[in-house]
Enzyme design. Structure first.
Site, PDB file in Angstrom:
ATOM      1  CD  GLU A 173       6.866  85.503 -28.684  1.00 40.61           C
ATOM      2  OE1 GLU A 173       5.994  84.593 -27.943  1.00 40.61           O
ATOM      3  OE2 GLU A 173       7.620  86.173 -28.356  1.00 40.61           O
ATOM      4  CD  GLU A 292       7.228  90.074 -27.681  1.00 38.41           C
ATOM      5  OE1 GLU A 292       7.211  89.575 -26.702  1.00 38.41           O
ATOM      6  OE2 GLU A 292       6.427  90.089 -28.501  1.00 38.41           O
TER       7      GLU A 292
HETATM    8  O1  AHR Z   1       5.940  90.709 -23.836  1.00 38.12           O
HETATM    9  C1  AHR Z   1       5.271  89.562 -23.304  1.00 38.12           C
HETATM   10  C2  AHR Z   1       4.728  88.643 -24.279  1.00 38.12           C
HETATM   11  O2  AHR Z   1       6.120  87.965 -24.464  1.00 38.12           O
HETATM   12  C3  AHR Z   1       4.143  88.863 -25.453  1.00 38.12           C
HETATM   13  O3  AHR Z   1       2.803  89.052 -25.506  1.00 38.12           O
HETATM   14  C4  AHR Z   1       4.685  87.569 -26.449  1.00 38.12           C
HETATM   15  O4  AHR Z   1       4.833  88.085 -27.731  1.00 38.12           O
HETATM   16  C5  AHR Z   1       5.967  87.245 -25.744  1.00 38.12           C
HETATM   17  O5  AHR Z   1       5.837  85.858 -25.571  1.00 38.12           O
END
Ligand code: AHR
Length: 503
Positions: A173, A292
Protein backbone atom coordinates in the site's frame (compact mmCIF):
# COMPACT_ATOMS: atom_id res chain seq x y z
CA UNK A 1 -41.10 -13.40 -3.97
CA UNK A 2 -38.12 -12.57 -6.18
CA UNK A 3 -37.81 -14.53 -9.43
CA UNK A 4 -34.62 -15.08 -11.33
CA UNK A 5 -33.43 -17.20 -14.22
CA UNK A 6 -29.86 -18.40 -14.58
CA UNK A 7 -28.43 -20.13 -17.66
CA UNK A 8 -25.27 -22.20 -17.36
CA UNK A 9 -23.29 -23.49 -20.31
CA UNK A 10 -19.92 -25.19 -19.73
CA UNK A 11 -18.67 -23.89 -23.09
CA UNK A 12 -18.84 -20.26 -21.96
CA UNK A 13 -15.64 -20.18 -19.97
CA UNK A 14 -14.08 -17.11 -18.40
CA UNK A 15 -10.81 -18.66 -17.30
CA UNK A 16 -9.19 -21.30 -15.16
CA UNK A 17 -9.84 -21.00 -11.44
CA UNK A 18 -6.33 -20.59 -10.06
CA UNK A 19 -5.92 -22.24 -6.64
CA UNK A 20 -4.17 -19.08 -5.52
CA UNK A 21 -7.57 -17.34 -5.55
CA UNK A 22 -8.10 -19.02 -2.19
CA UNK A 23 -5.11 -17.46 -0.49
CA UNK A 24 -5.06 -15.64 2.81
CA UNK A 25 -2.88 -13.28 4.80
CA UNK A 26 -1.05 -13.51 8.13
CA UNK A 27 0.32 -10.20 9.39
CA UNK A 28 2.25 -9.51 12.57
CA UNK A 29 -0.72 -7.54 13.82
CA UNK A 30 -2.72 -7.90 17.02
CA UNK A 31 -3.31 -11.56 17.88
CA UNK A 32 -2.99 -13.01 14.38
CA UNK A 33 0.39 -14.66 15.07
CA UNK A 34 0.87 -14.50 18.86
CA UNK A 35 -2.14 -15.97 20.72
CA UNK A 36 -3.52 -16.84 17.28
CA UNK A 37 -1.62 -19.44 15.29
CA UNK A 38 1.11 -19.55 17.97
CA UNK A 39 0.39 -20.09 21.66
CA UNK A 40 3.00 -22.41 23.23
CA UNK A 41 1.09 -22.73 26.51
CA UNK A 42 -2.18 -23.80 24.92
CA UNK A 43 -3.45 -27.32 25.56
CA UNK A 44 -3.47 -28.08 21.81
CA UNK A 45 0.00 -26.58 21.13
CA UNK A 46 2.37 -28.87 19.25
CA UNK A 47 6.09 -29.17 20.00
CA UNK A 48 6.71 -25.96 18.03
CA UNK A 49 4.13 -23.94 19.96
CA UNK A 50 1.51 -23.88 17.20
CA UNK A 51 -2.13 -24.51 18.12
CA UNK A 52 -3.32 -27.73 16.51
CA UNK A 53 -6.98 -26.70 16.79
CA UNK A 54 -6.13 -23.66 14.61
CA UNK A 55 -4.13 -25.81 12.19
CA UNK A 56 -7.15 -28.09 11.76
CA UNK A 57 -9.45 -25.12 11.05
CA UNK A 58 -7.01 -23.54 8.57
CA UNK A 59 -6.87 -26.86 6.69
CA UNK A 60 -10.67 -27.11 6.72
CA UNK A 61 -10.84 -23.55 5.36
CA UNK A 62 -8.80 -24.68 2.34
CA UNK A 63 -6.27 -21.88 2.11
CA UNK A 64 -3.72 -21.96 -0.74
CA UNK A 65 -0.97 -19.29 -0.57
CA UNK A 66 -0.51 -17.09 2.52
CA UNK A 67 0.85 -13.56 2.29
CA UNK A 68 3.30 -12.69 5.09
CA UNK A 69 4.42 -10.79 7.25
CA UNK A 70 2.34 -7.67 6.37
CA UNK A 71 0.54 -5.41 5.54
CA UNK A 72 1.45 -2.11 7.06
CA UNK A 73 3.77 -4.00 9.44
CA UNK A 74 6.17 -4.88 6.61
CA UNK A 75 7.05 -1.24 5.92
CA UNK A 76 8.95 -1.06 9.23
CA UNK A 77 10.17 -4.67 9.24
CA UNK A 78 13.84 -5.73 9.31
CA UNK A 79 13.74 -9.35 8.14
CA UNK A 80 17.11 -10.10 9.79
CA UNK A 81 15.42 -9.62 13.20
CA UNK A 82 13.19 -12.60 12.53
CA UNK A 83 15.87 -15.27 11.94
CA UNK A 84 18.55 -16.93 14.09
CA UNK A 85 18.30 -18.09 17.71
CA UNK A 86 15.00 -16.87 19.16
CA UNK A 87 16.63 -15.75 22.42
CA UNK A 88 18.89 -13.37 20.47
CA UNK A 89 16.14 -11.73 18.44
CA UNK A 90 15.44 -8.06 19.21
CA UNK A 91 12.14 -6.71 20.43
CA UNK A 92 11.16 -3.84 18.14
CA UNK A 93 8.59 -1.09 17.99
CA UNK A 94 5.96 -1.83 15.36
CA UNK A 95 4.93 1.68 14.32
CA UNK A 96 2.13 0.50 12.04
CA UNK A 97 0.07 -0.99 14.88
CA UNK A 98 1.71 0.76 17.86
CA UNK A 99 2.77 -2.57 19.34
CA UNK A 100 5.92 -4.44 20.36
CA UNK A 101 7.14 -7.12 17.97
CA UNK A 102 9.02 -9.84 19.87
CA UNK A 103 10.18 -11.68 16.73
CA UNK A 104 9.52 -14.96 18.52
CA UNK A 105 7.88 -16.18 15.32
CA UNK A 106 9.88 -15.35 12.20
CA UNK A 107 10.57 -16.63 8.72
CA UNK A 108 11.64 -20.15 9.74
CA UNK A 109 8.83 -20.69 12.24
CA UNK A 110 6.21 -19.38 9.83
CA UNK A 111 7.51 -21.53 7.00
CA UNK A 112 7.40 -24.54 9.33
CA UNK A 113 3.76 -23.69 10.20
CA UNK A 114 2.87 -23.39 6.49
CA UNK A 115 4.05 -26.98 6.03
CA UNK A 116 1.57 -28.03 8.73
CA UNK A 117 -1.36 -26.31 6.95
CA UNK A 118 -0.22 -27.27 3.40
CA UNK A 119 -0.02 -23.68 2.18
CA UNK A 120 2.43 -21.77 0.00
CA UNK A 121 4.48 -18.81 1.27
CA UNK A 122 3.94 -15.43 -0.44
CA UNK A 123 6.44 -12.92 0.95
CA UNK A 124 6.08 -9.15 1.09
CA UNK A 125 9.25 -7.08 1.20
CA UNK A 126 9.79 -3.71 2.82
CA UNK A 127 9.95 -1.00 0.16
CA UNK A 128 8.79 1.66 2.61
CA UNK A 129 11.79 2.15 4.89
CA UNK A 130 14.21 -0.18 3.09
CA UNK A 131 15.21 -0.80 -0.49
CA UNK A 132 16.65 -2.98 -3.24
CA UNK A 133 19.66 -4.32 -1.32
CA UNK A 134 17.55 -5.64 1.58
CA UNK A 135 15.16 -7.21 -0.93
CA UNK A 136 18.10 -8.99 -2.57
CA UNK A 137 19.33 -10.10 0.84
CA UNK A 138 16.08 -11.76 1.91
CA UNK A 139 15.78 -13.35 -1.53
CA UNK A 140 19.31 -14.78 -1.27
CA UNK A 141 18.63 -15.95 2.29
CA UNK A 142 15.35 -17.61 1.28
CA UNK A 143 15.94 -19.04 -2.16
CA UNK A 144 19.64 -19.78 -2.76
CA UNK A 145 20.54 -23.39 -1.90
CA UNK A 146 23.90 -22.69 -0.17
CA UNK A 147 27.41 -21.42 -0.72
CA UNK A 148 26.88 -17.71 -0.07
CA UNK A 149 26.98 -15.75 3.17
CA UNK A 150 23.22 -15.44 3.50
CA UNK A 151 22.21 -18.86 2.22
CA UNK A 152 24.77 -20.46 4.52
CA UNK A 153 23.35 -18.40 7.37
CA UNK A 154 19.91 -19.93 6.65
CA UNK A 155 21.45 -23.41 6.70
CA UNK A 156 23.23 -22.60 9.98
CA UNK A 157 19.88 -21.42 11.34
CA UNK A 158 18.50 -24.90 10.80
CA UNK A 159 16.93 -24.75 7.33
CA UNK A 160 18.97 -26.86 4.91
CA UNK A 161 16.64 -26.58 1.90
CA UNK A 162 15.88 -23.19 0.40
CA UNK A 163 12.38 -21.88 1.15
CA UNK A 164 11.83 -21.52 -2.63
CA UNK A 165 9.43 -18.58 -2.37
CA UNK A 166 7.85 -17.92 -5.77
CA UNK A 167 5.54 -14.96 -5.15
CA UNK A 168 6.86 -11.65 -3.82
CA UNK A 169 4.97 -8.43 -3.10
CA UNK A 170 7.06 -5.33 -3.81
CA UNK A 171 6.02 -3.39 -0.70
CA UNK A 172 2.56 -2.75 0.69
CA UNK A 173 0.00 0.00 0.00
CA UNK A 174 2.67 2.51 -0.98
CA UNK A 175 -0.05 4.94 -2.13
CA UNK A 176 -1.38 5.29 1.44
CA UNK A 177 -0.29 8.34 3.50
CA UNK A 178 -0.46 6.08 6.60
CA UNK A 179 2.25 3.82 5.16
CA UNK A 180 5.80 4.15 6.54
CA UNK A 181 7.81 5.41 3.58
CA UNK A 182 4.70 6.33 1.57
CA UNK A 183 5.76 7.45 -1.93
CA UNK A 184 4.38 9.11 -5.02
CA UNK A 185 3.41 6.77 -7.89
CA UNK A 186 6.47 7.95 -9.81
CA UNK A 187 8.88 7.32 -6.92
CA UNK A 188 7.33 3.97 -6.07
CA UNK A 189 7.25 2.89 -9.72
CA UNK A 190 11.00 3.60 -10.03
CA UNK A 191 12.05 1.70 -6.90
CA UNK A 192 9.66 -1.18 -7.66
CA UNK A 193 11.07 -1.51 -11.19
CA UNK A 194 14.67 -1.31 -9.99
CA UNK A 195 14.05 -3.87 -7.22
CA UNK A 196 12.15 -6.24 -9.50
CA UNK A 197 14.95 -6.13 -12.11
CA UNK A 198 17.54 -6.83 -9.41
CA UNK A 199 15.50 -9.73 -7.96
CA UNK A 200 15.11 -11.21 -11.43
CA UNK A 201 18.90 -11.17 -11.82
CA UNK A 202 18.86 -13.79 -9.07
CA UNK A 203 15.83 -15.67 -10.39
CA UNK A 204 13.97 -14.62 -13.57
CA UNK A 205 11.10 -17.01 -12.79
CA UNK A 206 9.92 -15.18 -9.65
CA UNK A 207 6.34 -13.91 -9.71
CA UNK A 208 6.32 -10.26 -8.66
CA UNK A 209 3.45 -8.07 -7.51
CA UNK A 210 3.55 -4.28 -7.82
CA UNK A 211 1.43 -2.29 -5.35
CA UNK A 212 -1.79 -1.00 -6.82
CA UNK A 213 -4.11 1.30 -4.92
CA UNK A 214 -5.01 0.48 -1.33
CA UNK A 215 -8.64 1.09 -2.28
CA UNK A 216 -10.61 2.13 -5.33
CA UNK A 217 -11.63 5.20 -3.33
CA UNK A 218 -8.13 6.64 -2.99
CA UNK A 219 -7.83 10.06 -4.67
CA UNK A 220 -4.96 8.72 -6.80
CA UNK A 221 -6.82 5.55 -7.91
CA UNK A 222 -6.41 4.85 -11.62
CA UNK A 223 -3.59 7.31 -12.15
CA UNK A 224 -1.53 5.41 -9.54
CA UNK A 225 -1.93 2.15 -11.50
CA UNK A 226 -1.14 3.85 -14.81
CA UNK A 227 2.06 5.48 -13.56
CA UNK A 228 3.28 2.48 -11.54
CA UNK A 229 2.68 0.07 -14.43
CA UNK A 230 4.31 2.43 -16.91
CA UNK A 231 7.48 2.08 -14.81
CA UNK A 232 7.17 -1.62 -14.00
CA UNK A 233 5.27 -3.24 -16.89
CA UNK A 234 8.16 -5.41 -18.09
CA UNK A 235 9.32 -6.23 -14.56
CA UNK A 236 6.23 -7.51 -12.74
CA UNK A 237 3.48 -10.07 -13.26
CA UNK A 238 0.69 -8.64 -11.11
CA UNK A 239 -0.73 -5.37 -9.87
CA UNK A 240 -2.40 -5.61 -6.47
CA UNK A 241 -5.92 -4.58 -5.45
CA UNK A 242 -7.08 -4.11 -1.84
CA UNK A 243 -10.73 -3.64 -0.82
CA UNK A 244 -12.62 -3.75 2.47
CA UNK A 245 -16.36 -3.30 2.88
CA UNK A 246 -18.56 -2.50 5.88
CA UNK A 247 -22.17 -1.61 6.55
CA UNK A 248 -22.28 2.15 7.03
CA UNK A 249 -25.05 4.19 8.68
CA UNK A 250 -27.40 1.21 8.82
CA UNK A 251 -27.56 1.02 5.00
CA UNK A 252 -27.74 -2.76 4.65
CA UNK A 253 -29.02 -2.52 1.05
CA UNK A 254 -25.85 -0.81 -0.19
CA UNK A 255 -23.63 -3.06 1.91
CA UNK A 256 -25.23 -6.17 0.41
CA UNK A 257 -24.30 -4.81 -3.03
CA UNK A 258 -20.58 -4.43 -2.18
CA UNK A 259 -19.60 -6.93 -4.89
CA UNK A 260 -20.83 -4.41 -7.49
CA UNK A 261 -18.04 -2.15 -6.27
CA UNK A 262 -15.51 -4.99 -6.37
CA UNK A 263 -16.54 -5.83 -9.96
CA UNK A 264 -16.05 -2.21 -10.95
CA UNK A 265 -12.69 -2.03 -9.15
CA UNK A 266 -11.36 -5.13 -10.93
CA UNK A 267 -12.63 -4.04 -14.34
CA UNK A 268 -11.13 -0.57 -13.95
CA UNK A 269 -7.70 -1.93 -12.98
CA UNK A 270 -7.82 -4.41 -15.87
CA UNK A 271 -8.69 -1.55 -18.26
CA UNK A 272 -5.82 0.57 -16.89
CA UNK A 273 -3.31 -2.29 -17.14
CA UNK A 274 -4.44 -2.99 -20.71
CA UNK A 275 -4.16 0.72 -21.56
CA UNK A 276 -0.51 0.68 -20.44
CA UNK A 277 -0.02 -2.53 -22.45
CA UNK A 278 -1.35 -0.76 -25.55
CA UNK A 279 0.73 2.37 -25.01
CA UNK A 280 3.89 0.29 -24.54
CA UNK A 281 3.01 -2.00 -27.46
CA UNK A 282 3.56 -4.97 -25.16
CA UNK A 283 2.34 -8.50 -25.79
CA UNK A 284 2.47 -9.31 -22.08
CA UNK A 285 -0.66 -9.20 -19.91
CA UNK A 286 -0.58 -8.06 -16.29
CA UNK A 287 -2.97 -9.90 -13.96
CA UNK A 288 -4.41 -8.92 -10.58
CA UNK A 289 -3.31 -10.13 -7.19
CA UNK A 290 -6.30 -9.14 -5.03
CA UNK A 291 -4.11 -9.56 -1.99
CA UNK A 292 -6.33 -7.93 0.63
CA UNK A 293 -10.11 -8.30 0.60
CA UNK A 294 -12.73 -8.71 3.28
CA UNK A 295 -15.46 -7.09 5.36
CA UNK A 296 -13.75 -4.78 7.87
CA UNK A 297 -15.39 -2.36 10.33
CA UNK A 298 -12.55 0.11 9.90
CA UNK A 299 -14.27 2.92 11.83
CA UNK A 300 -14.22 0.69 14.91
CA UNK A 301 -10.44 0.47 14.65
CA UNK A 302 -10.06 4.25 14.57
CA UNK A 303 -12.59 4.89 17.32
CA UNK A 304 -12.07 1.97 19.73
CA UNK A 305 -8.99 -0.12 19.02
CA UNK A 306 -6.30 2.38 18.08
CA UNK A 307 -3.35 2.35 20.51
CA UNK A 308 -1.51 5.53 21.43
CA UNK A 309 1.12 6.74 23.94
CA UNK A 310 4.90 7.01 23.82
CA UNK A 311 5.21 4.45 26.64
CA UNK A 312 2.43 2.15 25.50
CA UNK A 313 3.55 -0.56 23.06
CA UNK A 314 1.72 -3.76 24.00
CA UNK A 315 2.62 -7.23 22.72
CA UNK A 316 -0.15 -8.86 20.67
CA UNK A 317 -2.98 -6.51 21.71
CA UNK A 318 -6.56 -7.21 20.68
CA UNK A 319 -6.80 -5.30 17.40
CA UNK A 320 -9.26 -5.50 14.50
CA UNK A 321 -11.13 -8.39 16.14
CA UNK A 322 -14.30 -7.90 14.14
CA UNK A 323 -17.13 -10.28 14.87
CA UNK A 324 -18.98 -11.22 11.69
CA UNK A 325 -22.72 -11.51 11.19
CA UNK A 326 -24.75 -13.51 8.67
CA UNK A 327 -25.12 -10.36 6.55
CA UNK A 328 -21.33 -9.91 6.62
CA UNK A 329 -20.89 -13.51 5.45
CA UNK A 330 -23.38 -13.04 2.60
CA UNK A 331 -21.44 -10.01 1.39
CA UNK A 332 -18.21 -11.96 1.85
CA UNK A 333 -19.56 -14.89 -0.21
CA UNK A 334 -20.60 -12.39 -2.87
CA UNK A 335 -17.05 -10.97 -2.96
CA UNK A 336 -15.84 -14.50 -3.71
CA UNK A 337 -18.39 -14.63 -6.55
CA UNK A 338 -16.92 -11.40 -7.92
CA UNK A 339 -13.37 -12.80 -7.75
CA UNK A 340 -14.45 -15.99 -9.56
CA UNK A 341 -16.32 -14.00 -12.22
CA UNK A 342 -12.97 -12.37 -13.07
CA UNK A 343 -10.90 -15.54 -12.87
CA UNK A 344 -9.27 -14.77 -16.23
CA UNK A 345 -7.51 -11.72 -14.73
CA UNK A 346 -7.67 -12.19 -10.96
CA UNK A 347 -5.31 -15.10 -10.65
CA UNK A 348 -4.28 -14.64 -7.02
CA UNK A 349 -6.17 -13.32 -3.99
CA UNK A 350 -5.62 -13.16 -0.25
CA UNK A 351 -8.42 -13.02 2.27
CA UNK A 352 -7.22 -10.48 4.86
CA UNK A 353 -6.68 -11.93 7.36
CA UNK A 354 -6.66 -15.49 8.74
CA UNK A 355 -6.81 -15.66 12.54
CA UNK A 356 -8.26 -13.17 15.09
CA UNK A 357 -7.56 -10.06 12.97
CA UNK A 358 -10.60 -9.47 10.68
CA UNK A 359 -10.54 -13.22 10.41
CA UNK A 360 -12.67 -16.27 9.63
CA UNK A 361 -11.05 -18.06 12.60
CA UNK A 362 -11.10 -16.73 16.17
CA UNK A 363 -9.23 -17.99 19.21
CA UNK A 364 -9.21 -17.31 22.91
CA UNK A 365 -5.97 -17.69 24.91
CA UNK A 366 -6.24 -20.93 26.89
CA UNK A 367 -9.64 -21.30 25.26
CA UNK A 368 -11.40 -22.48 22.12
CA UNK A 369 -10.89 -21.74 18.44
CA UNK A 370 -14.02 -21.26 16.35
CA UNK A 371 -15.42 -20.50 12.91
CA UNK A 372 -16.82 -17.05 12.23
CA UNK A 373 -19.76 -16.78 9.79
CA UNK A 374 -17.35 -15.85 6.98
CA UNK A 375 -15.54 -19.17 7.42
CA UNK A 376 -18.37 -21.04 5.69
CA UNK A 377 -18.55 -19.35 2.26
CA UNK A 378 -14.75 -19.42 2.01
CA UNK A 379 -14.39 -23.10 2.93
CA UNK A 380 -17.17 -24.24 0.59
CA UNK A 381 -16.11 -22.05 -2.34
CA UNK A 382 -12.49 -23.14 -1.97
CA UNK A 383 -13.59 -26.79 -1.99
CA UNK A 384 -16.17 -26.61 -4.80
CA UNK A 385 -14.88 -23.94 -7.23
CA UNK A 386 -12.59 -26.05 -9.39
CA UNK A 387 -11.86 -26.19 -13.10
CA UNK A 388 -12.99 -23.12 -15.01
CA UNK A 389 -15.17 -20.17 -14.08
CA UNK A 390 -18.18 -19.79 -16.39
CA UNK A 391 -19.84 -16.72 -17.76
CA UNK A 392 -23.49 -17.15 -16.73
CA UNK A 393 -26.61 -15.44 -18.05
CA UNK A 394 -28.65 -14.04 -15.17
CA UNK A 395 -32.06 -12.41 -15.47
CA UNK A 396 -33.26 -11.00 -12.16
CA UNK A 397 -35.23 -8.22 -10.50
CA UNK A 398 -33.24 -5.32 -9.14
CA UNK A 399 -33.37 -2.78 -6.31
CA UNK A 400 -32.21 0.75 -5.69
CA UNK A 401 -29.22 1.44 -3.44
CA UNK A 402 -27.83 4.71 -2.17
CA UNK A 403 -24.28 3.50 -2.76
CA UNK A 404 -24.39 1.87 -6.17
CA UNK A 405 -27.67 2.86 -7.87
CA UNK A 406 -29.86 0.08 -9.27
CA UNK A 407 -28.33 -3.35 -8.65
CA UNK A 408 -29.51 -6.95 -9.23
CA UNK A 409 -31.25 -8.68 -6.31
CA UNK A 410 -29.56 -11.97 -7.17
CA UNK A 411 -25.93 -12.52 -8.02
CA UNK A 412 -24.37 -15.78 -9.18
CA UNK A 413 -21.39 -17.45 -10.76
CA UNK A 414 -20.66 -21.04 -11.78
CA UNK A 415 -17.60 -23.21 -12.27
CA UNK A 416 -17.20 -26.36 -14.30
CA UNK A 417 -14.49 -28.97 -13.86
CA UNK A 418 -13.97 -31.02 -17.03
CA UNK A 419 -11.81 -33.55 -15.20
CA UNK A 420 -14.36 -34.44 -12.52
CA UNK A 421 -17.48 -33.50 -14.48
CA UNK A 422 -18.66 -31.41 -11.51
CA UNK A 423 -20.38 -28.05 -11.85
CA UNK A 424 -20.74 -25.67 -8.91
CA UNK A 425 -23.08 -22.71 -8.64
CA UNK A 426 -22.70 -19.94 -6.06
CA UNK A 427 -25.61 -17.57 -5.47
CA UNK A 428 -26.65 -14.73 -3.19
CA UNK A 429 -30.05 -13.23 -2.54
CA UNK A 430 -29.66 -9.57 -1.56
CA UNK A 431 -33.34 -9.03 -0.80
CA UNK A 432 -33.93 -8.18 2.86
CA UNK A 433 -37.58 -9.15 2.69
CA UNK A 434 -38.22 -11.78 0.04
CA UNK A 435 -37.11 -15.29 -0.68
CA UNK A 436 -36.07 -15.85 -4.28
CA UNK A 437 -36.88 -18.71 -6.60
CA UNK A 438 -34.07 -19.17 -9.09
CA UNK A 439 -34.68 -21.34 -12.13
CA UNK A 440 -31.39 -22.64 -13.46
CA UNK A 441 -31.27 -23.73 -17.08
CA UNK A 442 -28.96 -26.74 -16.99
CA UNK A 443 -29.79 -28.13 -20.44
CA UNK A 444 -26.25 -27.56 -21.73
CA UNK A 445 -24.90 -29.72 -18.90
CA UNK A 446 -27.05 -32.74 -19.79
CA UNK A 447 -28.91 -34.51 -16.98
CA UNK A 448 -27.79 -33.26 -13.56
CA UNK A 449 -27.88 -34.69 -10.07
CA UNK A 450 -27.49 -32.48 -7.00
CA UNK A 451 -24.63 -33.62 -4.79
CA UNK A 452 -24.77 -30.77 -2.30
CA UNK A 453 -26.97 -27.74 -1.69
CA UNK A 454 -25.81 -25.58 1.22
CA UNK A 455 -27.22 -22.26 2.39
CA UNK A 456 -26.08 -19.68 4.93
CA UNK A 457 -29.03 -17.64 6.24
CA UNK A 458 -30.72 -16.78 9.52
CA UNK A 459 -33.91 -15.08 10.69
CA UNK A 460 -31.55 -12.67 12.46
CA UNK A 461 -29.21 -11.34 9.78
CA UNK A 462 -26.98 -9.97 12.53
CA UNK A 463 -26.53 -13.35 14.26
CA UNK A 464 -22.84 -14.18 14.94
CA UNK A 465 -20.62 -16.90 16.34
CA UNK A 466 -18.98 -15.52 19.47
CA UNK A 467 -17.11 -16.83 22.50
CA UNK A 468 -19.72 -18.63 24.61
CA UNK A 469 -21.92 -19.29 21.56
CA UNK A 470 -19.44 -20.41 18.94
CA UNK A 471 -21.86 -22.47 16.85
CA UNK A 472 -24.85 -20.13 16.70
CA UNK A 473 -24.56 -19.80 12.88
CA UNK A 474 -23.71 -22.53 10.40
CA UNK A 475 -24.53 -23.91 7.00
CA UNK A 476 -27.79 -25.77 6.45
CA UNK A 477 -28.80 -28.17 3.70
CA UNK A 478 -31.07 -26.40 1.23
CA UNK A 479 -33.84 -28.91 0.60
CA UNK A 480 -35.83 -26.70 -1.77
CA UNK A 481 -33.95 -27.91 -4.85
CA UNK A 482 -36.13 -29.50 -7.51
CA UNK A 483 -34.51 -31.06 -10.57
CA UNK A 484 -36.62 -30.97 -13.75
CA UNK A 485 -36.05 -31.66 -17.44
CA UNK A 486 -33.08 -29.43 -18.29
CA UNK A 487 -33.80 -27.14 -15.36
CA UNK A 488 -33.36 -26.96 -11.63
CA UNK A 489 -35.07 -24.61 -9.20
CA UNK A 490 -33.76 -23.51 -5.84
CA UNK A 491 -35.24 -21.15 -3.27
CA UNK A 492 -32.90 -18.68 -1.61
CA UNK A 493 -33.98 -17.14 1.72
CA UNK A 494 -33.66 -13.36 2.13
CA UNK A 495 -30.05 -12.21 2.78
CA UNK A 496 -28.50 -15.58 2.00
CA UNK A 497 -25.54 -17.26 0.34
CA UNK A 498 -25.91 -20.67 -1.36
CA UNK A 499 -23.63 -23.20 -3.03
CA UNK A 500 -24.81 -26.06 -5.27
CA UNK A 501 -22.66 -28.92 -6.42
CA UNK A 502 -24.00 -30.72 -9.51
CA UNK A 503 -22.92 -33.83 -11.33
O1 AHR B 1 -5.28 -5.99 6.81
C1 AHR B 1 -5.13 -4.89 7.66
C2 AHR B 1 -4.36 -3.74 7.02
O2 AHR B 1 -5.13 -3.22 5.97
C3 AHR B 1 -3.05 -4.08 6.36
O3 AHR B 1 -1.98 -4.08 7.23
C4 AHR B 1 -2.89 -2.98 5.36
O4 AHR B 1 -2.14 -3.37 4.24
C5 AHR B 1 -4.30 -2.58 5.02
O5 AHR B 1 -4.50 -1.21 5.08
Amino acid sequence: MVNARLTIDPHFTVGKVNRRLFGSFVEHLGRCVYDGIYEPGHSTADADGFREDVIALVKELGVSAIRYPGGNFVSGFRWEDSVGPVADRPRRLDLAWHSTETNEVGLHEFSNWLGKVDSELMLAINLGTRGTLEALDILEYSNIASGTALSDQRVANGQRDAFGVKMWCLGNEMDGPWQLGHRSADDYGKIASQTAKAMRQIDPTLELVACGSSSAHMPTFGEWERVVLTHTYDDVDYISCHAYYEEKNGDLGSFLASAVDMDHFIETVVATADHVKAVLGSSKTINISFDEWNVWYLDRYHQVDKIEGVDNWPVAPRLLEDSYSVADAVVFGNLLISLLRHADRVTSASLAQLVNVIAPIMTEPDGPAWRQTTFFPFAVTSRLATGEALSVKLETDSYETAGYGVVPLIDAVATHDRETGLTSVFLVNRSQTDAATVTIDTAALGGVAVLEALTLADDDVYAKNVLGDTERVGLAANDSVVVGEGTLTVTLPPVSWTALSLR
